[in-house]
Design an enzyme around this catalytic site. Structure first.
Site, short mmCIF file in Angstrom:
data_model
loop_
_atom_site.label_atom_id
_atom_site.label_comp_id
_atom_site.label_asym_id
_atom_site.label_seq_id
_atom_site.Cartn_x
_atom_site.Cartn_y
_atom_site.Cartn_z
N THR A 1 4.50 2.67 5.31
CA THR A 1 3.09 2.24 5.35
C THR A 1 2.35 3.16 6.31
OG1 THR A 1 1.55 0.57 6.21
CG2 THR A 1 3.80 0.44 7.02
N GLY B 1 0.84 -1.21 0.00
CA GLY B 1 0.00 0.00 0.00
C GLY B 1 0.87 1.25 0.00
N ARG C 1 0.94 -5.29 -5.04
CA ARG C 1 1.08 -6.42 -4.12
C ARG C 1 1.27 -7.63 -5.03
NH1 ARG C 1 -0.57 -4.13 0.73
NH2 ARG C 1 -2.29 -2.66 0.62
N ARG D 1 -5.23 -2.17 9.15
CA ARG D 1 -5.19 -3.64 9.13
C ARG D 1 -5.38 -4.18 10.54
NH1 ARG D 1 -3.42 -6.35 4.41
NH2 ARG D 1 -2.50 -4.59 3.39
N ASP E 1 5.64 -4.89 6.04
CA ASP E 1 6.12 -6.22 6.43
C ASP E 1 6.25 -7.19 5.25
OD1 ASP E 1 6.73 -6.18 9.02
OD2 ASP E 1 4.87 -7.08 9.75
N ASP F 1 0.07 2.26 8.19
CA ASP F 1 -0.44 1.49 9.33
C ASP F 1 0.39 1.57 10.62
OD1 ASP F 1 -2.37 0.66 7.55
OD2 ASP F 1 -1.49 -1.32 7.20
N ASP G 1 2.57 -0.48 11.52
CA ASP G 1 2.51 -1.83 12.09
C ASP G 1 3.83 -2.59 11.96
OD1 ASP G 1 2.46 -2.09 9.35
OD2 ASP G 1 0.85 -3.56 9.30
O1 F6P Z 1 -1.45 -1.36 4.49
C1 F6P Z 1 -2.05 -0.17 4.17
C2 F6P Z 1 -3.52 -0.34 3.97
O2 F6P Z 1 -4.02 0.91 3.54
C3 F6P Z 1 -4.31 -0.91 5.13
O3 F6P Z 1 -4.54 0.06 6.12
C4 F6P Z 1 -5.54 -1.41 4.44
O4 F6P Z 1 -6.19 -2.42 5.16
C5 F6P Z 1 -4.98 -1.95 3.15
O5 F6P Z 1 -3.77 -1.26 2.93
C6 F6P Z 1 -5.84 -1.80 1.93
O6 F6P Z 1 -5.17 -2.43 0.88
P1 F6P Z 1 -5.52 -2.32 -0.66
O7 F6P Z 1 -4.89 -1.06 -1.18
O8 F6P Z 1 -4.91 -3.52 -1.26
O9 F6P Z 1 -7.02 -2.26 -0.77
#
Ligand code: F6P
Length: 319
Positions: A125, A11, A72, A171, A103, A127, A129
């Site tokens: 990120t 992300g 991803r 997340r 991560d 998050d 995290d």
């Molecule tokens: O890891 C960052 C994040 O924005 C999280 O907070 C969220 O759950 C996820 O990515 C959303 O991912 P995507 O962009 O694949 O929908």
């Protein structure tokens, strides 16, 4: 070390561009060639790289997102994908790689290190995290974005004497909810690390009402539930009208804060210096206001510490 590559993965987060700029400019300062990998590990597997010069990172320090695009990658999780990526790096004459991401991206970096590519990770990120660092690039900006939303929702919440539930990203990590909730004076903060005690939340809202509070704000981390469900529960139990807002992808965009730009600039520059020192398999972290680097295996095996102190403070200040 003659040529390095840089990629962003997972992300996107505000400040990634500032980190790319720092990597490119520090590398050029030290007479290294730099290439940018397009679309994270997917692009690496396909050998999609472009040379980066000083001008290629002009005018990006203030921009959210990532000029290198992100992805991803499922393919990179396979052994075949990893081998293809290593081959592409070798074909391009790349001696070292900087990976900006979370991560999952670090697990990829760990693999590449094991396969002989000198790799350094930078935590990027929203998050927050990543266990080994106090802050990740993008976190400070998202907290401010959420804070701005809380202030706006507070206006209408108070006009209509409602309880407003605001769901934020993160997340399985409750840091965005915790920091924004603390800064925004939320009546309740619901995070995965502490669980959702509906009785306690409703009791607090009702006690506040009995003392003359006319409205309340509840911050909910996405990892602990859905704002609409939580709102319905609270309304059923308290009889107070609720409304739900899921902030969504607005949280991933925007111009990075000064803190994130400085964090990204320092981490980007350090990553290049580590490669120049022939280091590999390291992650750059900020801990107690000091910039350090630690082994990627250790970084990935650490358990994230929740800030119980801030959580308790938020409880005390919202009585
Ligand atoms: O890891 C960052 C994040 O924005 C999280 O907070 C969220 O759950 C996820 O990515 C959303 O991912 P995507 O962009 O694949 O929908």
């Amino acid at each position: 070390m003659k040529k390095i590559a840089i990629l962003t993965s997972g992300g996107d987060a505000p400040g990634m561009n500032a980190a790319i700029r720092a990597v490119v400019r520090t590398a050029i300062y030290h007479h290294l060639d730099v290439v940018g990998v397009i679309r994270g590990y997917n692009g690496l597997i396909q050998g999609d790289m472009k040379p980066m010069d000083l001008a290629s990172v002009s005018d990006i320090i203030h921009r959210g997102g990532t000029i290198l695009y992100s992805a991803r990658s499922k393919e990179f999780k396979t052994e075949e994908g990893q081998k293809k990526a290593v081959q592409q790096l070798k074909n391009a004459g790349v001696d070292g790689l900087v990976v900006i991401g979370g991560d999952g991206s670090f697990r990829g970096a760990q693999k590449l290190s094991q396969l002989g590519i000198k790799t350094i990770g930078i935590p990027g990120t929203i998050d927050n995290d990543i266990s080994c660092t106090d802050y990740t690039i993008g976190f400070d900006t998202v907290v401010n974005t959420v804070l701005d939303a809380i202030s706006k929702i507070r206006d209408t919440s108070s006009s209509h004497e409602r309880t407003n539930i605001i769901e934020v990203m993160g997340r399985n990590c409750g840091d965005i909810a915790l920091y924004a909730g603390l800064a925004g004076g939320a009546e309740a903060i619901i995070v995965p690390e502490k669980g959702f005690d509906i009785e306690a939340v409703c009791k607090k809202i009702l006690q506040g009402k009995a003392r003359g509070k006319r409205h309340s704000i509840v911050l909910l981390a996405e990892g602990e539930g859905n704002a609409y469900d939580v709102g319905k529960h609270i309304q059923q139990k308290t009889g107070i009208e609720t409304r739900a807002t899921i902030l969504g992808y607005i949280q991933r965009g925007g111009s990075p804060s000064a803190f994130d730009r400085i964090l990204a600039s320092k981490m980007g520059s350090m990553a290049v210096e580590l490669l120049l020192d022939d280091k590999t398999s390291r992650v750059i972290c900020i801990r107690n206001n000091h910039y350090v680097d630690i082994d990627i295996d250790e970084a990935l095996s650490m358990k994230k510490q929740f800030n119980d102190n801030f959580y308790e403070l938020s409880q005390i200040l919202s009585i």
